[in-house]
Design a protein around this motif. Structure first.
Motif, PDB file in Angstrom:
ATOM      1  N   GLY A   1       1.436   0.543 -15.380  1.00  0.00           N
ATOM      2  CA  GLY A   1       2.593   0.894 -14.551  1.00  0.00           C
ATOM      3  C   GLY A   1       3.900   0.501 -15.206  1.00  0.00           C
ATOM      4  O   GLY A   1       4.877   1.260 -15.183  1.00  0.00           O
TER       5      GLY A   1
ATOM      6  N   GLU B   1       0.824  -1.213   0.000  1.00  0.00           N
ATOM      7  CA  GLU B   1       0.000   0.000   0.000  1.00  0.00           C
ATOM      8  C   GLU B   1       0.861   1.267   0.000  1.00  0.00           C
ATOM      9  O   GLU B   1       0.381   2.347  -0.320  1.00  0.00           O
ATOM     10  CB  GLU B   1      -0.970  -0.001   1.184  1.00  0.00           C
ATOM     11  CG  GLU B   1      -0.323   0.067   2.559  1.00  0.00           C
ATOM     12  CD  GLU B   1       0.309  -1.238   3.044  1.00  0.00           C
ATOM     13  OE1 GLU B   1       1.052  -1.178   4.039  1.00  0.00           O
ATOM     14  OE2 GLU B   1       0.066  -2.294   2.444  1.00  0.00           O
ATOM     15  N   GLU B   2       2.136   1.145   0.351  1.00  0.00           N
ATOM     16  CA  GLU B   2       3.035   2.304   0.352  1.00  0.00           C
ATOM     17  C   GLU B   2       3.713   2.506  -0.997  1.00  0.00           C
ATOM     18  O   GLU B   2       4.452   3.452  -1.211  1.00  0.00           O
ATOM     19  CB  GLU B   2       4.110   2.143   1.438  1.00  0.00           C
ATOM     20  CG  GLU B   2       3.556   2.230   2.840  1.00  0.00           C
ATOM     21  CD  GLU B   2       4.605   1.928   3.894  1.00  0.00           C
ATOM     22  OE1 GLU B   2       5.808   1.990   3.576  1.00  0.00           O
ATOM     23  OE2 GLU B   2       4.211   1.623   5.027  1.00  0.00           O
ATOM     24  N   SER B   3       3.488   1.580  -1.894  1.00  0.00           N
ATOM     25  CA  SER B   3       4.141   1.636  -3.196  1.00  0.00           C
ATOM     26  C   SER B   3       3.359   2.522  -4.155  1.00  0.00           C
ATOM     27  O   SER B   3       2.138   2.614  -4.082  1.00  0.00           O
ATOM     28  CB  SER B   3       4.217   0.212  -3.762  1.00  0.00           C
ATOM     29  OG  SER B   3       4.632   0.243  -5.098  1.00  0.00           O
ATOM     30  N   ASP B   4       4.087   3.180  -5.065  1.00  0.00           N
ATOM     31  CA  ASP B   4       3.431   3.950  -6.122  1.00  0.00           C
ATOM     32  C   ASP B   4       2.931   3.028  -7.226  1.00  0.00           C
ATOM     33  O   ASP B   4       2.273   3.469  -8.151  1.00  0.00           O
ATOM     34  CB  ASP B   4       4.425   4.935  -6.767  1.00  0.00           C
ATOM     35  CG  ASP B   4       4.744   6.073  -5.830  1.00  0.00           C
ATOM     36  OD1 ASP B   4       3.969   6.303  -4.887  1.00  0.00           O
ATOM     37  OD2 ASP B   4       5.779   6.723  -6.053  1.00  0.00           O
ATOM     38  N   PHE B   5       3.290   1.763  -7.125  1.00  0.00           N
ATOM     39  CA  PHE B   5       2.993   0.828  -8.203  1.00  0.00           C
ATOM     40  C   PHE B   5       1.670   0.119  -7.930  1.00  0.00           C
ATOM     41  O   PHE B   5       1.533  -0.589  -6.942  1.00  0.00           O
ATOM     42  CB  PHE B   5       4.133  -0.190  -8.326  1.00  0.00           C
ATOM     43  CG  PHE B   5       4.094  -0.961  -9.604  1.00  0.00           C
ATOM     44  CD1 PHE B   5       4.445  -0.349 -10.800  1.00  0.00           C
ATOM     45  CD2 PHE B   5       3.692  -2.278  -9.625  1.00  0.00           C
ATOM     46  CE1 PHE B   5       4.387  -1.040 -11.984  1.00  0.00           C
ATOM     47  CE2 PHE B   5       3.635  -2.989 -10.810  1.00  0.00           C
ATOM     48  CZ  PHE B   5       3.987  -2.366 -11.988  1.00  0.00           C
ATOM     49  N   ASP B   6       0.695   0.335  -8.794  1.00  0.00           N
ATOM     50  CA  ASP B   6      -0.660  -0.190  -8.591  1.00  0.00           C
ATOM     51  C   ASP B   6      -0.752  -1.630  -9.109  1.00  0.00           C
ATOM     52  O   ASP B   6      -0.615  -1.886 -10.292  1.00  0.00           O
ATOM     53  CB  ASP B   6      -1.648   0.706  -9.333  1.00  0.00           C
ATOM     54  CG  ASP B   6      -3.100   0.323  -9.064  1.00  0.00           C
ATOM     55  OD1 ASP B   6      -3.355  -0.779  -8.530  1.00  0.00           O
ATOM     56  OD2 ASP B   6      -3.973   1.129  -9.403  1.00  0.00           O
TER      57      ASP B   6
ATOM     58  N   ARG C   1       4.693   2.853 -18.046  1.00  0.00           N
ATOM     59  CA  ARG C   1       5.180   4.129 -17.505  1.00  0.00           C
ATOM     60  C   ARG C   1       6.642   4.003 -17.056  1.00  0.00           C
ATOM     61  O   ARG C   1       7.474   4.860 -17.364  1.00  0.00           O
ATOM     62  CB  ARG C   1       4.296   4.579 -16.342  1.00  0.00           C
ATOM     63  CG  ARG C   1       4.552   6.013 -15.904  1.00  0.00           C
ATOM     64  CD  ARG C   1       3.688   6.442 -14.721  1.00  0.00           C
ATOM     65  NE  ARG C   1       4.151   5.778 -13.512  1.00  0.00           N
ATOM     66  CZ  ARG C   1       3.421   4.941 -12.784  1.00  0.00           C
ATOM     67  NH1 ARG C   1       2.188   4.644 -13.110  1.00  0.00           N
ATOM     68  NH2 ARG C   1       3.928   4.382 -11.696  1.00  0.00           N
TER      69      ARG C   1
END
Length: 86
Positions: A76, A61-66, A79
C-alpha cells in the motif's frame, strides 16, 4: 533504505521488537500493535515517506488501505508513493 525495510523498522519500533522479529506475514495483532499503535505507525510512515495514508482509525474497514499484514502495508505504501509522487 527501501520501503519494505523502513516500514519494518517503524513497525518494529512501535511493537518494541527488533526488525528481525518482523516478517512480511506479521499482522499488527500478532506482534502486539493495538489500534493506537497502528495509528502512530501510520503517522510515522507518512512522515518518513512524505505521503498521506488514507486510513481512518475509527473505521479501518472503510479504508482502501489494507493493514492486515506487513506485506499489505508495504504494498500500500509503495502504491501511495507512486501515486502521490507522479
Amino acid at each position: 533504505m527501501n520501503v519494505k525495510d523502513k516500514v519494518i523498522e517503524i513497525v518494529a519500533e512501535q511493537a518494541m521488537l527488533e526488525p528481525s522479529d518482523i516478517t512480511m506475514e506479521s499482522t499488527p495483532e500478532s506482534i502486539g500493535i493495538d489500534s493506537l499503535g497502528l495509528v502512530e505507525a501510520i503517522f510515522a510512515i507518512e512522515e518518513a515517506f512524505d505521503i498521506s495514508v488514507p486510513f481512518n482509525a475509527n473505521a479501518p474497514e472503510e479504508s482502501d488501505f489494507d493493514i492486515s499484514s506487513v506485506a499489505t502495508i508495504v504494498a500500500g505504501i509503495e502504491r501511495l508513493i507512486a501515486e502521490q509522487k507522479s
